[in-house]
Design a protein around this motif. Structure first.
Motif, PDB file in Angstrom:
ATOM      1  N   LYS A  19    -143.897 -36.122  47.933  1.00  9.03           N
ATOM      2  CA  LYS A  19    -145.184 -36.806  47.794  1.00  9.03           C
ATOM      3  C   LYS A  19    -145.020 -38.183  47.166  1.00  9.03           C
ATOM      4  O   LYS A  19    -145.711 -39.140  47.544  1.00  9.03           O
ATOM      5  N   ARG A  20    -144.101 -38.288  46.218  1.00  2.29           N
ATOM      6  CA  ARG A  20    -143.854 -39.604  45.604  1.00  2.29           C
ATOM      7  C   ARG A  20    -143.247 -40.563  46.630  1.00  2.29           C
ATOM      8  O   ARG A  20    -143.632 -41.736  46.705  1.00  2.29           O
ATOM      9  N   ILE A  21    -142.295 -40.050  47.399  1.00  2.99           N
ATOM     10  CA  ILE A  21    -141.638 -40.889  48.410  1.00  2.99           C
ATOM     11  C   ILE A  21    -142.642 -41.360  49.459  1.00  2.99           C
ATOM     12  O   ILE A  21    -142.717 -42.553  49.788  1.00  2.99           O
ATOM     13  N   LEU A  22    -143.425 -40.424  49.988  1.00  8.08           N
ATOM     14  CA  LEU A  22    -144.391 -40.779  51.023  1.00  8.08           C
ATOM     15  C   LEU A  22    -145.531 -41.614  50.459  1.00  8.08           C
ATOM     16  O   LEU A  22    -146.142 -42.412  51.180  1.00  8.08           O
ATOM     17  N   GLY A  23    -145.807 -41.436  49.160  1.00  3.31           N
ATOM     18  CA  GLY A  23    -146.862 -42.218  48.524  1.00  3.31           C
ATOM     19  C   GLY A  23    -146.533 -43.694  48.431  1.00  3.31           C
ATOM     20  O   GLY A  23    -147.427 -44.524  48.216  1.00  3.31           O
ATOM     21  N   GLU A  24    -145.274 -44.043  48.603  1.00  4.14           N
ATOM     22  CA  GLU A  24    -144.850 -45.440  48.548  1.00  4.14           C
ATOM     23  C   GLU A  24    -145.021 -46.150  49.885  1.00  4.14           C
ATOM     24  O   GLU A  24    -144.807 -47.348  49.985  1.00  4.14           O
ATOM     25  N   THR A  25    -145.363 -45.388  50.927  1.00  4.10           N
ATOM     26  CA  THR A  25    -145.602 -45.993  52.239  1.00  4.10           C
ATOM     27  C   THR A  25    -147.075 -46.335  52.382  1.00  4.10           C
ATOM     28  O   THR A  25    -147.932 -45.748  51.723  1.00  4.10           O
ATOM     29  N   ALA A  26    -147.357 -47.284  53.266  1.00  2.00           N
ATOM     30  CA  ALA A  26    -148.748 -47.711  53.453  1.00  2.00           C
ATOM     31  C   ALA A  26    -149.463 -46.902  54.526  1.00  2.00           C
ATOM     32  O   ALA A  26    -150.696 -46.917  54.589  1.00  2.00           O
ATOM     33  N   ASP A  27    -148.693 -46.185  55.342  1.00  2.00           N
ATOM     34  CA  ASP A  27    -149.302 -45.522  56.505  1.00  2.00           C
ATOM     35  C   ASP A  27    -149.145 -44.006  56.512  1.00  2.00           C
ATOM     36  O   ASP A  27    -149.563 -43.352  57.470  1.00  2.00           O
ATOM     37  N   ILE A  28    -148.578 -43.423  55.469  1.00  2.00           N
ATOM     38  CA  ILE A  28    -148.369 -41.974  55.434  1.00  2.00           C
ATOM     39  C   ILE A  28    -148.995 -41.386  54.175  1.00  2.00           C
ATOM     40  O   ILE A  28    -148.733 -41.864  53.069  1.00  2.00           O
ATOM     41  N   VAL A  29    -149.812 -40.361  54.356  1.00  2.00           N
ATOM     42  CA  VAL A  29    -150.424 -39.687  53.212  1.00  2.00           C
ATOM     43  C   VAL A  29    -150.243 -38.181  53.367  1.00  2.00           C
ATOM     44  O   VAL A  29    -150.227 -37.660  54.480  1.00  2.00           O
ATOM     45  N   ALA A  99    -139.997 -27.044  67.631  1.00  2.00           N
ATOM     46  CA  ALA A  99    -140.027 -28.116  66.630  1.00  2.00           C
ATOM     47  C   ALA A  99    -139.731 -29.465  67.284  1.00  2.00           C
ATOM     48  O   ALA A  99    -138.948 -29.549  68.227  1.00  2.00           O
ATOM     49  N   SER A 100    -140.366 -30.509  66.776  1.00  2.00           N
ATOM     50  CA  SER A 100    -140.134 -31.851  67.307  1.00  2.00           C
ATOM     51  C   SER A 100    -138.940 -32.519  66.653  1.00  2.00           C
ATOM     52  O   SER A 100    -138.405 -33.503  67.175  1.00  2.00           O
ATOM     53  N   ALA A 101    -138.519 -31.988  65.495  1.00  2.00           N
ATOM     54  CA  ALA A 101    -137.370 -32.566  64.792  1.00  2.00           C
ATOM     55  C   ALA A 101    -136.857 -31.580  63.751  1.00  2.00           C
ATOM     56  O   ALA A 101    -137.576 -30.669  63.325  1.00  2.00           O
ATOM     57  N   TYR A 102    -135.607 -31.779  63.346  1.00  2.00           N
ATOM     58  CA  TYR A 102    -134.974 -30.948  62.319  1.00  2.00           C
ATOM     59  C   TYR A 102    -134.122 -31.862  61.441  1.00  2.00           C
ATOM     60  O   TYR A 102    -133.302 -32.624  61.950  1.00  2.00           O
ATOM     61  N   LEU A 103    -134.359 -31.791  60.125  1.00  2.00           N
ATOM     62  CA  LEU A 103    -133.573 -32.584  59.186  1.00  2.00           C
ATOM     63  C   LEU A 103    -133.146 -31.702  58.022  1.00  2.00           C
ATOM     64  O   LEU A 103    -133.872 -30.785  57.627  1.00  2.00           O
ATOM     65  N   THR A 104    -131.973 -31.980  57.467  1.00  2.00           N
ATOM     66  CA  THR A 104    -131.575 -31.301  56.245  1.00  2.00           C
ATOM     67  C   THR A 104    -132.217 -32.040  55.070  1.00  2.00           C
ATOM     68  O   THR A 104    -132.571 -33.214  55.180  1.00  2.00           O
ATOM     69  N   LYS A 105    -132.343 -31.348  53.952  1.00  2.00           N
ATOM     70  CA  LYS A 105    -133.056 -31.912  52.810  1.00  2.00           C
ATOM     71  C   LYS A 105    -132.288 -33.032  52.105  1.00  2.00           C
ATOM     72  O   LYS A 105    -132.845 -33.692  51.227  1.00  2.00           O
ATOM     73  N   ASN A 106    -131.041 -33.231  52.482  1.00  2.00           N
ATOM     74  CA  ASN A 106    -130.311 -34.352  51.888  1.00  2.00           C
ATOM     75  C   ASN A 106    -130.258 -35.554  52.840  1.00  2.00           C
ATOM     76  O   ASN A 106    -129.465 -36.467  52.652  1.00  2.00           O
ATOM     77  N   SER A 107    -131.120 -35.537  53.851  1.00  2.00           N
ATOM     78  CA  SER A 107    -131.182 -36.672  54.777  1.00  2.00           C
ATOM     79  C   SER A 107    -131.687 -37.915  54.053  1.00  2.00           C
ATOM     80  O   SER A 107    -132.460 -37.811  53.090  1.00  2.00           O
ATOM     81  N   PRO A 108    -131.287 -39.103  54.503  1.00  2.00           N
ATOM     82  CA  PRO A 108    -131.752 -40.348  53.875  1.00  2.00           C
ATOM     83  C   PRO A 108    -133.273 -40.482  53.952  1.00  2.00           C
ATOM     84  O   PRO A 108    -133.896 -40.080  54.943  1.00  2.00           O
ATOM     85  N   THR A 109    -133.856 -41.057  52.915  1.00  2.00           N
ATOM     86  CA  THR A 109    -135.304 -41.234  52.857  1.00  2.00           C
ATOM     87  C   THR A 109    -135.820 -42.062  54.027  1.00  2.00           C
ATOM     88  O   THR A 109    -136.855 -41.734  54.628  1.00  2.00           O
ATOM     89  N   ASP A 110    -135.098 -43.126  54.371  1.00  2.00           N
ATOM     90  CA  ASP A 110    -135.571 -43.990  55.454  1.00  2.00           C
ATOM     91  C   ASP A 110    -135.568 -43.266  56.796  1.00  2.00           C
ATOM     92  O   ASP A 110    -136.422 -43.520  57.651  1.00  2.00           O
ATOM     93  N   LEU A 111    -134.634 -42.315  56.973  1.00  2.00           N
ATOM     94  CA  LEU A 111    -134.604 -41.539  58.206  1.00  2.00           C
ATOM     95  C   LEU A 111    -135.816 -40.607  58.261  1.00  2.00           C
ATOM     96  O   LEU A 111    -136.466 -40.485  59.303  1.00  2.00           O
ATOM     97  N   LEU A 112    -136.114 -39.958  57.149  1.00  2.00           N
ATOM     98  CA  LEU A 112    -137.270 -39.065  57.094  1.00  2.00           C
ATOM     99  C   LEU A 112    -138.547 -39.804  57.470  1.00  2.00           C
ATOM    100  O   LEU A 112    -139.331 -39.331  58.305  1.00  2.00           O
ATOM    101  N   ILE A 113    -138.761 -40.944  56.859  1.00  2.00           N
ATOM    102  CA  ILE A 113    -139.969 -41.723  57.127  1.00  2.00           C
ATOM    103  C   ILE A 113    -140.008 -42.177  58.586  1.00  2.00           C
ATOM    104  O   ILE A 113    -141.056 -42.124  59.246  1.00  2.00           O
TER     105      ILE A 113
END
Length: 211
Positions: A19-29, A99-113
């Motif tokens: 939530k903190r990571i996504l809260g730093e974006t302007a288009d994701i809540v 599923a439309s995508a699969y990521l491990t929890k240690n994936s880079p933040t920029d990739l997740l976004i």
């Protein structure tokens, strides 16, 4: 365009971090969240989200089961599966389940976004190596590994057995009755043509299913 994300994970610290990571974006809540599979299924069915982030392993009902039920409701849902597991087995199962995508929890933040934004536009994301495996690793039935015939729940039980977890502890961990867990064990032995836990443990070690 604001992307409404639904977040389902039983670890509060991980949810708060996302939530903190996504809260730093302007288009994701983060428009909603859940702490277990049953809670996630109920809330997701009410709508109000564009992309859902589901943990593969959750108590009560795991993420794969939630995924399958949601996709049965509407196959157009955009769902990103998150997991601590690195092996291709889990990724392949989630992709095949819709599923439309699969990521491990240690994936880079920029990739997740980036993946969330791609899914919000109706796209998908799959690791290139995994895509190749899905495309070419479809040999004849005789070449299929025994554990590939297991259901998601059976595979989960198999791994817990290999970790030395007792049937009673497995039943508590998965919120199942001891009788149900025993039935899963019997099915696993039958499908894999094995006789006891020792053979299962050896198989899991040889195929590195816990890595």
């Amino acid at each position: 365009m604001i992307i409404n994300v639904f977040l389902a994970d039983d670890h509060r610290l991980f949810r708060d971090g996302l939530k903190r990571i996504l809260g730093e974006t302007a288009d994701i809540v983060v428009a909603g969240e859940a702490t277990d599979g049953l809670d996630a299924l109920e809330k997701m069915r009410k709508g109000g989200w564009d992309v859902a982030l589901l943990d593969v392993n959750m108590p009560g009902m795991n993420g794969l089961e939630v995924l399958k039920r949601i996709m049965n409701d509407d196959a157009k849902h955009q769902i990103l599966m998150l997991s601590t597991y690195h092996e291709d087995e889990y990724a392949i199962r989630t992709i095949r389940a819709g599923a439309s995508a699969y990521l491990t929890k240690n994936s880079p933040t920029d990739l997740l976004i980036s993946v969330i934004r791609r899914l919000a536009k109706g796209g998908k994301y799959i690791d290139p190596e995994l895509a190749e495996k899905l495309l070419f690793d479809l040999g004849p039935a005789s070449a299929i590994l025994p554990h590939s015939t297991l259901s998601d729940r059976e595979l989960n039980v198999l791994k817990l057995i290999a970790l030395g977890v007792s049937l009673i502890e497995i039943s508590q961990k998965l919120a199942l009755s001891s009788k149900t867990v025993s039935t899963y064990r019997a099915r696993i032995l039958e499908k894999m043509n094995m006789q006891n836990n020792a053979q299962l443990i050896r198989y899991v070690a040889e195929h590195k299913l816990l890595e």
